[in-house]
Scaffold this motif. Structure first.
Motif, short mmCIF file in Angstrom:
data_model
loop_
_atom_site.label_atom_id
_atom_site.label_comp_id
_atom_site.label_asym_id
_atom_site.label_seq_id
_atom_site.Cartn_x
_atom_site.Cartn_y
_atom_site.Cartn_z
N ARG A 7 -1.67 10.53 -0.57
CA ARG A 7 -0.90 9.53 -0.82
C ARG A 7 0.05 9.50 0.46
NH1 ARG A 7 -2.55 5.14 -3.20
NH2 ARG A 7 -0.97 4.27 -4.88
N LEU A 8 0.61 8.15 0.93
CA LEU A 8 1.23 7.93 1.74
C LEU A 8 2.34 6.82 1.21
CD1 LEU A 8 -0.83 7.62 5.02
CD2 LEU A 8 0.60 9.68 4.34
N ALA A 9 3.55 6.88 1.66
CA ALA A 9 4.54 5.76 1.36
C ALA A 9 5.32 5.03 2.38
CB ALA A 9 5.62 6.42 0.17
N GLY A 10 4.80 3.88 2.60
CA GLY A 10 5.35 3.07 3.94
C GLY A 10 6.52 2.45 3.40
N PHE A 11 7.65 2.37 4.48
CA PHE A 11 8.90 1.82 3.98
C PHE A 11 9.19 1.00 5.32
CE2 PHE A 11 13.65 2.23 4.40
CZ PHE A 11 14.03 1.47 3.64
N ASP A 12 9.67 -0.31 5.09
CA ASP A 12 10.03 -1.18 6.09
C ASP A 12 11.22 -2.17 5.50
OD1 ASP A 12 9.75 -2.15 8.91
OD2 ASP A 12 9.54 -3.94 8.08
N THR A 27 14.98 -8.28 3.51
CA THR A 27 13.83 -7.88 3.05
C THR A 27 13.55 -6.36 2.86
OG1 THR A 27 12.24 -8.45 4.52
CG2 THR A 27 12.90 -10.12 2.87
N ALA A 28 12.83 -5.92 2.01
CA ALA A 28 12.44 -4.41 2.08
C ALA A 28 11.21 -4.33 1.20
CB ALA A 28 13.41 -3.51 1.48
N CYS A 29 10.43 -3.30 1.82
CA CYS A 29 9.23 -3.05 1.25
C CYS A 29 8.64 -1.60 0.92
CB CYS A 29 7.75 -3.73 1.82
SG CYS A 29 6.29 -3.18 1.17
N VAL A 30 8.36 -0.99 -0.21
CA VAL A 30 8.04 0.22 -0.21
C VAL A 30 6.42 0.44 -0.89
CG1 VAL A 30 8.08 2.60 -1.54
CG2 VAL A 30 10.23 1.26 -0.97
N VAL A 31 5.48 0.80 -0.21
CA VAL A 31 4.09 0.59 -0.45
C VAL A 31 3.53 1.87 -0.49
CG1 VAL A 31 3.64 0.22 2.23
CG2 VAL A 31 1.99 -0.52 0.07
N GLN A 32 2.72 2.22 -1.63
CA GLN A 32 2.20 3.56 -1.80
C GLN A 32 0.67 3.22 -1.67
OE1 GLN A 32 2.99 6.23 -4.81
NE2 GLN A 32 4.71 5.11 -5.39
N CYS A 33 -0.17 3.84 -0.39
CA CYS A 33 -1.52 3.63 -0.22
C CYS A 33 -2.24 4.98 0.15
CB CYS A 33 -1.74 2.95 0.83
SG CYS A 33 -0.80 3.45 2.43
N GLY A 34 -3.54 4.76 0.07
CA GLY A 34 -4.15 6.03 0.40
C GLY A 34 -4.49 7.17 -0.73
N GLY A 35 -5.11 8.24 -0.44
CA GLY A 35 -5.19 9.40 -1.35
C GLY A 35 -6.35 8.88 -2.55
N GLY A 36 -7.00 7.91 -2.23
CA GLY A 36 -8.20 7.52 -3.18
C GLY A 36 -7.69 6.81 -4.26
N HIS A 37 -6.36 6.06 -4.38
CA HIS A 37 -5.95 5.51 -5.37
C HIS A 37 -5.53 4.02 -4.92
CE1 HIS A 37 -5.73 9.01 -7.70
NE2 HIS A 37 -4.97 9.70 -6.98
N PRO A 38 -5.66 3.07 -5.58
CA PRO A 38 -5.13 1.60 -5.37
C PRO A 38 -3.95 1.56 -4.74
CG PRO A 38 -5.86 1.70 -7.61
CD PRO A 38 -5.51 3.15 -7.04
N THR A 39 -3.94 0.46 -3.90
CA THR A 39 -2.09 0.32 -2.93
C THR A 39 -1.46 -0.40 -4.12
OG1 THR A 39 -3.39 0.12 -0.76
CG2 THR A 39 -1.26 -0.88 -1.10
N ARG A 40 -0.07 0.24 -3.95
CA ARG A 40 0.82 -0.18 -4.87
C ARG A 40 2.05 -0.75 -3.90
NH1 ARG A 40 2.27 4.40 -8.82
NH2 ARG A 40 4.17 2.84 -9.00
N SER A 41 2.66 -1.84 -3.99
CA SER A 41 3.66 -2.44 -3.07
C SER A 41 4.67 -3.27 -3.84
CB SER A 41 3.02 -3.48 -2.13
OG SER A 41 4.14 -3.84 -1.36
#
Length: 242
Positions: A7-12, A27-41
């Motif tokens: 899992r990776l957590a992107g931040f911008d 504005t800000a975003c934290v997105v979790q993606c990868g690791g075989g799981h659905p992307t959550r933003s």
């Protein structure tokens, strides 16, 4: 398992300007993606409490009027963003941020401005950051051309939908980090703790090189003193009498 396969957590963030000490998050975003799981933003829009300059609004599309009408109070946004980031960091998920020292320092100063506990104090030495900009400069130092996120997306064949929106930039940074780790086994196979420490040194070297370039370039000498080598966060300094 290699870190980039999990899992990776992107931040911008998008902001009122580029001065991390005085500008504000819009504005800000934290997105979790990868690791075989659905992307959550998760995304936020803040009313920064100051005017959003026209030049900044042209970049991210948020005017002062819109931020005041649709944005949450800035302190609430900062608190929620830090809560989301601390959750992923304490879960051992690497935090991916393009030019991390900008976004993390901006968030740190906003936290102190609004009386919110800064991320660095919540997670301590458990913070593990992956910065595609630092990695790219390390593995391809002499490549000509820009080093902004759009440039890296072209270089590493990554799709970028809606550049200069926090959510699009956050997930694109994760994709670029994944590509770099896949391309460079020494980076992809490194432990997160080791890679985090290495990037501290690489970022310092890169900043020193940039400052030296400015210093010897006619008309740009004044920019050398503004280059900061600290990564992934510029330490907070108490100004006497402030």
């Amino acid at each position: 398992m290699s870190w980039y396969l999990g899992r990776l957590a992107g931040f911008d963030t998008e902001s009122t300007g580029v001065d991390v000490e005085n500008d504000r998050i819009v504005t800000a975003c934290v997105v979790q993606c990868g690791g075989g799981h659905p992307t959550r933003s998760a995304t936020w829009m803040a009313d920064p409490g100051i005017e959003i300059p026209e030049d900044a609004a042209k970049i991210h599309g948020i005017t002062t009027e819109r931020a005041r009408a649709e944005g949450q109070p800035a302190g609430q946004v900062v608190e929620q963003v830090i809560a989301a980031l601390s959750q992923v960091v304490l879960a051992g998920i690497p935090l991916v941020a393009m030019n991390a020292s900008f976004d993390l320092t901006m968030l740190d100063r906003e936290a102190r401005r609004h009386g919110v506990c800064p991320l660095s104090e919540l997670v301590g030495d458990q913070l593990r950051v992956i910065d595609p900009q630092v990695l790219d400069k390390k593995i391809d130092r002499f490549r000509r051309g820009g080093r902004k996120l759009e440039d890296l997306c072209r270089t590493y064949d990554v799709r970028l939908d809606g550049a200069h929106t926090a959510d699009a930039d956050a997930i694109a940074a994760c994709r670029v980090a994944w590509r770099i780790a896949q391309k460079e086994p020494t980076i992809g196979s490194a432990s997160l703790a080791f890679l985090h420490e290495e990037q501290i040194g690489w970022a310092t070297e890169q900043a020193d090189s940039l400052a030296a370039y400015f210093a010897r370039t006619p008309g740009r000498e004044h920019l050398a003193d503004g280059v900061r080598p600290e990564w992934p966060l510029i330490p907070f300094e108490v100004v006497p009498g402030a």
